[in-house]
Write a protein that holds these residues in place. Structure first.
Motif, PDB file in Angstrom:
ATOM      1  N   GLY A   9      36.981  31.228  38.344  1.00 46.26           N
ATOM      2  CA  GLY A   9      38.060  31.722  39.188  1.00 46.26           C
ATOM      3  C   GLY A   9      39.309  32.036  38.385  1.00 46.26           C
ATOM      4  N   GLY A  10      40.264  32.668  39.054  1.00 47.23           N
ATOM      5  CA  GLY A  10      41.516  32.996  38.375  1.00 47.23           C
ATOM      6  C   GLY A  10      42.312  34.017  39.146  1.00 47.23           C
ATOM      7  N   LEU A  11      43.281  34.605  38.455  1.00 45.93           N
ATOM      8  CA  LEU A  11      44.180  35.597  39.042  1.00 45.93           C
ATOM      9  C   LEU A  11      43.790  36.971  38.535  1.00 45.93           C
ATOM     10  CD1 LEU A  11      46.783  36.385  40.576  1.00 45.93           C
ATOM     11  CD2 LEU A  11      48.036  35.893  38.448  1.00 45.93           C
ATOM     12  N   VAL A  12      43.676  37.932  39.439  1.00 43.02           N
ATOM     13  CA  VAL A  12      43.301  39.294  39.061  1.00 43.02           C
ATOM     14  C   VAL A  12      44.054  40.269  39.958  1.00 43.02           C
ATOM     15  CG1 VAL A  12      41.308  39.300  40.614  1.00 43.02           C
ATOM     16  CG2 VAL A  12      41.325  40.816  38.619  1.00 43.02           C
ATOM     17  N   GLN A  13      44.321  41.441  39.435  1.00 44.16           N
ATOM     18  CA  GLN A  13      45.004  42.453  40.234  1.00 44.16           C
ATOM     19  C   GLN A  13      44.019  43.141  41.176  1.00 44.16           C
ATOM     20  OE1 GLN A  13      47.018  45.067  37.456  1.00 44.16           O
ATOM     21  NE2 GLN A  13      48.915  43.898  37.686  1.00 44.16           N
ATOM     22  N   ALA A  14      44.547  43.658  42.261  1.00 43.44           N
ATOM     23  CA  ALA A  14      43.713  44.410  43.194  1.00 43.44           C
ATOM     24  C   ALA A  14      43.018  45.556  42.467  1.00 43.44           C
ATOM     25  CB  ALA A  14      44.574  44.942  44.336  1.00 43.44           C
ATOM     26  N   GLY A  15      41.752  45.741  42.789  1.00 45.50           N
ATOM     27  CA  GLY A  15      40.939  46.744  42.126  1.00 45.50           C
ATOM     28  C   GLY A  15      40.190  46.222  40.917  1.00 45.50           C
ATOM     29  N   GLY A  16      40.528  45.033  40.483  1.00 43.71           N
ATOM     30  CA  GLY A  16      39.895  44.440  39.317  1.00 43.71           C
ATOM     31  C   GLY A  16      38.596  43.731  39.641  1.00 43.71           C
ATOM     32  N   SER A  17      38.043  43.097  38.621  1.00 39.79           N
ATOM     33  CA  SER A  17      36.757  42.403  38.748  1.00 39.79           C
ATOM     34  C   SER A  17      36.869  40.980  38.243  1.00 39.79           C
ATOM     35  CB  SER A  17      35.672  43.144  37.947  1.00 39.79           C
ATOM     36  OG  SER A  17      35.476  44.452  38.425  1.00 39.79           O
ATOM     37  N   MET A  83      32.218  40.027  41.339  1.00 42.79           N
ATOM     38  CA  MET A  83      33.102  40.597  42.347  1.00 42.79           C
ATOM     39  C   MET A  83      33.837  41.785  41.748  1.00 42.79           C
ATOM     40  SD  MET A  83      34.610  37.046  43.946  1.00 42.79           S
ATOM     41  CE  MET A  83      35.401  36.573  42.410  1.00 42.79           C
ATOM     42  N   ASN A  84      33.634  42.950  42.320  1.00 48.36           N
ATOM     43  CA  ASN A  84      34.292  44.184  41.869  1.00 48.36           C
ATOM     44  C   ASN A  84      35.191  44.735  42.964  1.00 48.36           C
ATOM     45  OD1 ASN A  84      32.770  44.048  39.456  1.00 48.36           O
ATOM     46  ND2 ASN A  84      31.089  45.181  40.393  1.00 48.36           N
ATOM     47  N   GLU A  89      42.801  40.505  50.254  1.00 47.78           N
ATOM     48  CA  GLU A  89      42.146  39.700  51.286  1.00 47.78           C
ATOM     49  C   GLU A  89      40.925  38.933  50.769  1.00 47.78           C
ATOM     50  OE1 GLU A  89      42.944  42.960  51.442  1.00 47.78           O
ATOM     51  OE2 GLU A  89      41.424  44.105  52.558  1.00 47.78           O
ATOM     52  N   ASP A  90      40.539  39.163  49.521  1.00 50.49           N
ATOM     53  CA  ASP A  90      39.476  38.360  48.912  1.00 50.49           C
ATOM     54  C   ASP A  90      40.013  37.045  48.358  1.00 50.49           C
ATOM     55  OD1 ASP A  90      38.140  41.405  47.602  1.00 50.49           O
ATOM     56  OD2 ASP A  90      37.371  40.261  49.315  1.00 50.49           O
ATOM     57  N   THR A 114      36.365  26.989  43.480  1.00 48.36           N
ATOM     58  CA  THR A 114      37.187  27.583  42.438  1.00 48.36           C
ATOM     59  C   THR A 114      38.095  28.636  43.083  1.00 48.36           C
ATOM     60  OG1 THR A 114      37.154  28.657  40.249  1.00 48.36           O
ATOM     61  CG2 THR A 114      35.476  29.360  41.813  1.00 48.36           C
ATOM     62  N   GLN A 115      39.369  28.645  42.675  1.00 45.92           N
ATOM     63  CA  GLN A 115      40.357  29.508  43.317  1.00 45.92           C
ATOM     64  C   GLN A 115      40.280  30.927  42.754  1.00 45.92           C
ATOM     65  OE1 GLN A 115      42.848  28.785  45.794  1.00 45.92           O
ATOM     66  NE2 GLN A 115      43.060  31.025  45.740  1.00 45.92           N
ATOM     67  N   VAL A 116      40.248  31.889  43.636  1.00 46.22           N
ATOM     68  CA  VAL A 116      40.353  33.300  43.275  1.00 46.22           C
ATOM     69  C   VAL A 116      41.588  33.859  43.971  1.00 46.22           C
ATOM     70  CG1 VAL A 116      39.313  35.583  43.482  1.00 46.22           C
ATOM     71  CG2 VAL A 116      37.893  33.598  42.904  1.00 46.22           C
ATOM     72  N   THR A 117      42.480  34.431  43.180  1.00 44.50           N
ATOM     73  CA  THR A 117      43.706  35.020  43.728  1.00 44.50           C
ATOM     74  C   THR A 117      43.774  36.477  43.304  1.00 44.50           C
ATOM     75  OG1 THR A 117      44.845  32.894  43.620  1.00 44.50           O
ATOM     76  CG2 THR A 117      46.206  34.870  43.874  1.00 44.50           C
ATOM     77  N   VAL A 118      43.906  37.370  44.280  1.00 45.90           N
ATOM     78  CA  VAL A 118      43.988  38.800  44.014  1.00 45.90           C
ATOM     79  C   VAL A 118      45.386  39.260  44.384  1.00 45.90           C
ATOM     80  CG1 VAL A 118      42.985  41.059  44.432  1.00 45.90           C
ATOM     81  CG2 VAL A 118      41.544  39.008  44.564  1.00 45.90           C
ATOM     82  N   SER A 119      46.112  39.754  43.399  1.00 43.29           N
ATOM     83  CA  SER A 119      47.484  40.213  43.647  1.00 43.29           C
ATOM     84  C   SER A 119      47.488  41.702  43.991  1.00 43.29           C
ATOM     85  CB  SER A 119      48.341  39.951  42.421  1.00 43.29           C
ATOM     86  OG  SER A 119      47.866  40.693  41.318  1.00 43.29           O
ATOM     87  N   SER A 120      48.456  42.081  44.820  1.00 37.94           N
ATOM     88  CA  SER A 120      48.531  43.482  45.249  1.00 37.94           C
ATOM     89  C   SER A 120      49.400  44.300  44.322  1.00 37.94           C
ATOM     90  CB  SER A 120      49.076  43.558  46.674  1.00 37.94           C
ATOM     91  OG  SER A 120      50.321  42.918  46.745  1.00 37.94           O
TER      92      SER A 120
END
Length: 120
Positions: A9-17, A83-84, A89-90, A114-120
């Motif tokens: 898990g981790g931090l990823v930008q929107a549109g990322g994988s 996850m792509n 909202e994911d 495990t935390q998944v954070t998607v930033s806009s």
């Protein structure tokens, strides 16, 4: 008893994988039906994807279909979730789960998440 430990898990930008892994121990892995669930803040835990004991015909929630891929490497006792095209909202805590039979409704074993954070 089955132990499940998620990672990736981790931090990823929107549109990322992002790819998640779930290492299993304590039981022959290919005897287990496996799945991923997630729980967003303030919401109930929801189904994401699943594989049967024969690892055929993966099933997905409509919200992740065509974006997420569930797979398993029985030789490594590991479950994966690729996850792509991630969306804000994911964002959720993602859990792997396993059960002894394809025909029971409940999952018997759960990881710690495990935390998944998607930033806009």
């Amino acid at each position: 008893q089955v132990q499940l430990v998620e990672s990736g898990g981790g931090l990823v930008q929107a549109g990322g994988s992002l790819g998640l892994s779930c290492a299993a121990s304590g039981r022959t892995f290919n005897w287990l039906a496996v799945a991923w669930f997630r729980q967003a803040p303030g919401k109930e835990r929801e189904f994401v994807a699943a594989l049967t004991r024969r690892r055929r015909n993966p099933t997905y929630a409509n919200s992740v279909k065509a974006r997420f891929t569930i797979s398993a490497d029985d030789a490594k006792n590991t479950l994966y979730l690729q996850m792509n095209s991630l969306k804000p909202e994911d964002t959720a805590v993602y859990y792997c789960a396993a059960r002894d039979s394809d025909y029971q409704s409940a999952y018997d074993y759960w990881g710690q998440g495990t935390q998944v954070t998607v930033s806009s």
